[in-house]
Design an enzyme around this catalytic site. Sequence first.
Site, PDB file in Angstrom:
ATOM      1  N   ASP A 127       0.821  -1.208   0.000  1.00  0.00           N
ATOM      2  CA  ASP A 127       0.000   0.000   0.000  1.00  0.00           C
ATOM      3  C   ASP A 127       0.854   1.257   0.000  1.00  0.00           C
ATOM      4  OD1 ASP A 127      -2.250  -1.501  -0.093  1.00  0.00           O
ATOM      5  OD2 ASP A 127      -2.753  -1.325   2.025  1.00  0.00           O
TER       6      ASP A 127
ATOM      7  N   LYS B 249     -15.148  -3.727   4.364  1.00  0.00           N
ATOM      8  CA  LYS B 249     -14.364  -4.168   3.206  1.00  0.00           C
ATOM      9  C   LYS B 249     -13.858  -5.571   3.517  1.00  0.00           C
ATOM     10  CE  LYS B 249     -10.944  -2.744  -0.149  1.00  0.00           C
ATOM     11  NZ  LYS B 249     -10.154  -3.961  -0.235  1.00  0.00           N
TER      12      LYS B 249
ATOM     13  N   LYS C 117      -8.961   2.286   4.736  1.00  0.00           N
ATOM     14  CA  LYS C 117      -8.257   1.097   5.244  1.00  0.00           C
ATOM     15  C   LYS C 117      -7.999   1.157   6.751  1.00  0.00           C
ATOM     16  CE  LYS C 117      -6.641  -1.647   2.773  1.00  0.00           C
ATOM     17  NZ  LYS C 117      -5.669  -1.890   1.727  1.00  0.00           N
TER      18      LYS C 117
ATOM     19  N   CYS D 190      11.757 -27.745  33.092  1.00  0.00           N
ATOM     20  CA  CYS D 190      12.072 -28.694  34.164  1.00  0.00           C
ATOM     21  C   CYS D 190      13.285 -29.567  33.846  1.00  0.00           C
ATOM     22  CB  CYS D 190      10.848 -29.564  34.485  1.00  0.00           C
ATOM     23  SG  CYS D 190      10.483 -30.777  33.201  1.00  0.00           S
TER      24      CYS D 190
ATOM     25  N   CYS E 116       7.395 -32.446  26.588  1.00  0.00           N
ATOM     26  CA  CYS E 116       8.187 -32.632  27.809  1.00  0.00           C
ATOM     27  C   CYS E 116       7.667 -33.867  28.532  1.00  0.00           C
ATOM     28  CB  CYS E 116       8.019 -31.396  28.681  1.00  0.00           C
ATOM     29  SG  CYS E 116       8.377 -31.666  30.418  1.00  0.00           S
TER      30      CYS E 116
HETATM   31  S1  IVH Z   1     -17.225  -2.376  -4.149  1.00  0.00           S
HETATM   32  C1  IVH Z   1     -16.158  -0.363  -8.069  1.00  0.00           C
HETATM   33  N1  IVH Z   1     -17.575  -3.236  -1.694  1.00  0.00           N
HETATM   34  O1  IVH Z   1     -12.346  -4.601  -2.720  1.00  0.00           O
HETATM   35  C2  IVH Z   1     -16.333  -0.859  -6.712  1.00  0.00           C
HETATM   36  N2  IVH Z   1     -15.642  -3.940  -2.866  1.00  0.00           N
HETATM   37  O2  IVH Z   1     -10.561  -2.581  -4.271  1.00  0.00           O
HETATM   38  C3  IVH Z   1     -16.225  -2.294  -6.620  1.00  0.00           C
HETATM   39  N3  IVH Z   1     -14.232  -5.464  -1.624  1.00  0.00           N
HETATM   40  O3  IVH Z   1     -12.288  -5.953  -5.858  1.00  0.00           O
HETATM   41  C4  IVH Z   1     -16.024  -2.837  -5.308  1.00  0.00           C
HETATM   42  N4  IVH Z   1     -15.436  -5.552   0.196  1.00  0.00           N
HETATM   43  O4  IVH Z   1     -13.447  -7.384  -4.157  1.00  0.00           O
HETATM   44  C5  IVH Z   1     -16.788  -3.235  -2.782  1.00  0.00           C
HETATM   45  N5  IVH Z   1     -18.032  -3.961   0.474  1.00  0.00           N
HETATM   46  C6  IVH Z   1     -17.249  -3.966  -0.609  1.00  0.00           C
HETATM   47  C7  IVH Z   1     -16.052  -4.718  -0.659  1.00  0.00           C
HETATM   48  C8  IVH Z   1     -15.281  -4.667  -1.819  1.00  0.00           C
HETATM   49  C9  IVH Z   1     -14.352  -5.993  -0.400  1.00  0.00           C
HETATM   50  C10 IVH Z   1     -13.140  -5.733  -2.576  1.00  0.00           C
HETATM   51  C11 IVH Z   1     -13.667  -6.050  -3.946  1.00  0.00           C
HETATM   52  C12 IVH Z   1     -12.897  -5.209  -4.890  1.00  0.00           C
HETATM   53  C13 IVH Z   1     -11.893  -4.540  -4.039  1.00  0.00           C
HETATM   54  C14 IVH Z   1     -11.806  -3.089  -4.454  1.00  0.00           C
END
Ligand code: IVH
Length: 710
Positions: free
Chosen positions: A66, A145, A345, A442, A457
């Site tokens: 990242d 996420k 994040k 021990c 042990c």
């Molecule tokens: S929306 C255009 N919602 O994160 C938007 N993605 O970087 C499409 N992901 O490939 C994604 N949880 O697999 C969305 N609640 C969520 C998510 C989510 C995980 C993943 C997804 C995507 C990546 C985006």
Amino acid sequence: MGLGRRFTRLPRKDVQQPPNLNKVNTMNPSAADLQQRLRELRDRLHHYNHCYHLLDAPAITDGEYDRLFAELLALERQFPDWITPDSPSQRVGAKPVGRFAEVQHGTPMLSLDNLFQDADLDDFDRRVREGLSRDEAIDYVAEPKLDGVAVSLLYRQGLLQRAATRGDGLVGEEVTAQLRTIAVVPLQLAGAGTIPDLLEVRGEVYMPLAGFARWNQAARERGEKPFTNPRNAAAGSLRQLDAKMTAERPLHFFCHGLGQWEGGTRPETHAAILQQLQAWRLPVCDLWEQVVGAAGCLDYYQRMAARRADLPFEIDGVVYKVNRLVERERLGFVARSPRWAAAHKFPPREESTVLLGVDFQVGRTGVLTPVARLQPVQVGGVTVSNATLHNFQELALKDVRVGDTVMVRRAGDVIPEVVGVVPDKRPADAVAIALPTHCPACGAAVVQVPEMVAVRCTGGRACFAQRKEGIKHFVSRRAMDIEGMGDRLVDLLVREGLVTDWADIFALAEQRQRLCALDRLGEKSVDNLLLAIEAAKQRYLGPFLFALGIRDVGESIAHNLARHFGTLEQVMAADREALEGVAEVGSVVAERVRDFFQDAHNRVLLDRLRQVSGTHWEHVPPGEPAQTAQPLAGKTVVLTGTLHHMTRQEAKARLEGLGAKVSGSVSERTFLVVVGESPGSKRQRAEALGVRIMTEAELLRLLETKMLLD
Ligand code: IVH
């Protein structure tokens, strides 16, 4: 998972520098310096992408990836003319390996921009408002996420026709057979609302933490290399050419949006889409919320961050999405991601650090666990300086050596673990780890237990460390739950000779003077401790049986035994046949239980324990309806949020003792929802449906009085 890639192995031979060495850090870098840095970032990120998406071979952490990606984006924002078509910022992932059939996505599967700090959220929200020329606060939907693998499911006339991974966003791999093995994925849509002719649902395949832990435990017992994290586990499971293999893996799926849609009326908001998907029986994670403005987003982020450790699956952040679809259309896309959504994040749960040495810890059953001593490193906001290496077999499989750079992972309450080595960072003088021949506590000889991949042990009860660990387990939260009696205090009490077995704990009340004289304890904490010990006498039989630390008797089996037999005496008297009649108890466990209670030494200890404590830990809500008041007979109860006075399992057992059926989701048929701290949307749903809501305190009263509810 967007930028949140894990790590990869084998950085390219032509790019040997650690990522930050060449970082442009002079005050006035030349154009050539900057272009060189951009090239290097592109090369590295391409390579990491390839390893991550296609090889499932981890080596650099999410956090490192990242940071590199953020640096690339920052430079490209500053010098847009230098963006090349092949920059990782211009595409989403990498091409599929071709083992699976290729699938062309009807509409591209995009990625999300990442927000790392609160200020980034304000910028995102400002860009959205500017894009819509609006001053008022925006309606967003906020969602967790999920840390898994992005997939697209295509339904024609409601029938699941095709499933595909994201791949590079335009072309993915066909995994229909694999997806069909996931129980929560409907093969045919049903339920309320007209189903469109063509519906493409997008979501995340993931492995719940419990399944991940179970799978890895079994892999360790088989002497196989476990998965490094749930995301890799999901990816690896999905990439099985033989779908039968996928079927054996504990995978789950949640959808979070739409791709193509033909026929029928498309909802106008994302919230309505999620509701509609759920109405068609597609699994939607119920933690989503409608929020208003950046402030609403941030509040959601903070609440989710607080709950992260308690969730049954891994999330690596939250996602904000503009709720109204017309507004989304007006906002459109930049190269790789929509302007109407962003991922905020959480701090990464994996970082790399240097292995300084390996210690051997003796567990309560005598098994020696190699524990890594690490150069302290921040993981998910906590400093980690020790991490488990699990067992010797795994140590050998991972080829971990002192001096290596290792990846460390910390998820929730789980002990930090070393998940792998970064081979390219191995120094020439890295030292292999030798198997110990004697117990470090021990001095007794150790033996190898082949079927358990363990070294044990042979000191037995004479081993001080084994006894001490047994006591730590006895007082732990899920067992006797003696608050204030943490590992350090147990170490102290054992060292001072105040506690050598379970019964001594209950005799501590007579040792108040000595306790108060101890270095670390003030009078107030001694009194609190004695109160907590007194309260432990009220624990139920299930946790008590678990506390005894009988081999292979986990929490669930302990509760089953308690429920089945009702009293300690009956468990002690049960023969093998009777024991095998208990749920989850097979012949091995039955023998373990029988051996434990037949052991003369254990019987003496238990007699003394009952004498000193004056308790028999007899009561457990019996299963038979006739034997007790059943105020919840036949009623469905749902638990949500964190409970403080009992574990979920215990609450479930006790509710079942009152005749309830404990369910995971709220519906019209739910009789009662018990809300602990930070309840999720189940509370809202209960309110919306007018279902009765009860706090933990009220539940405790109900369990105590067994009063009938109207
Ligand atoms: S929306 C255009 N919602 O994160 C938007 N993605 O970087 C499409 N992901 O490939 C994604 N949880 O697999 C969305 N609640 C969520 C998510 C989510 C995980 C993943 C997804 C995507 C990546 C985006």
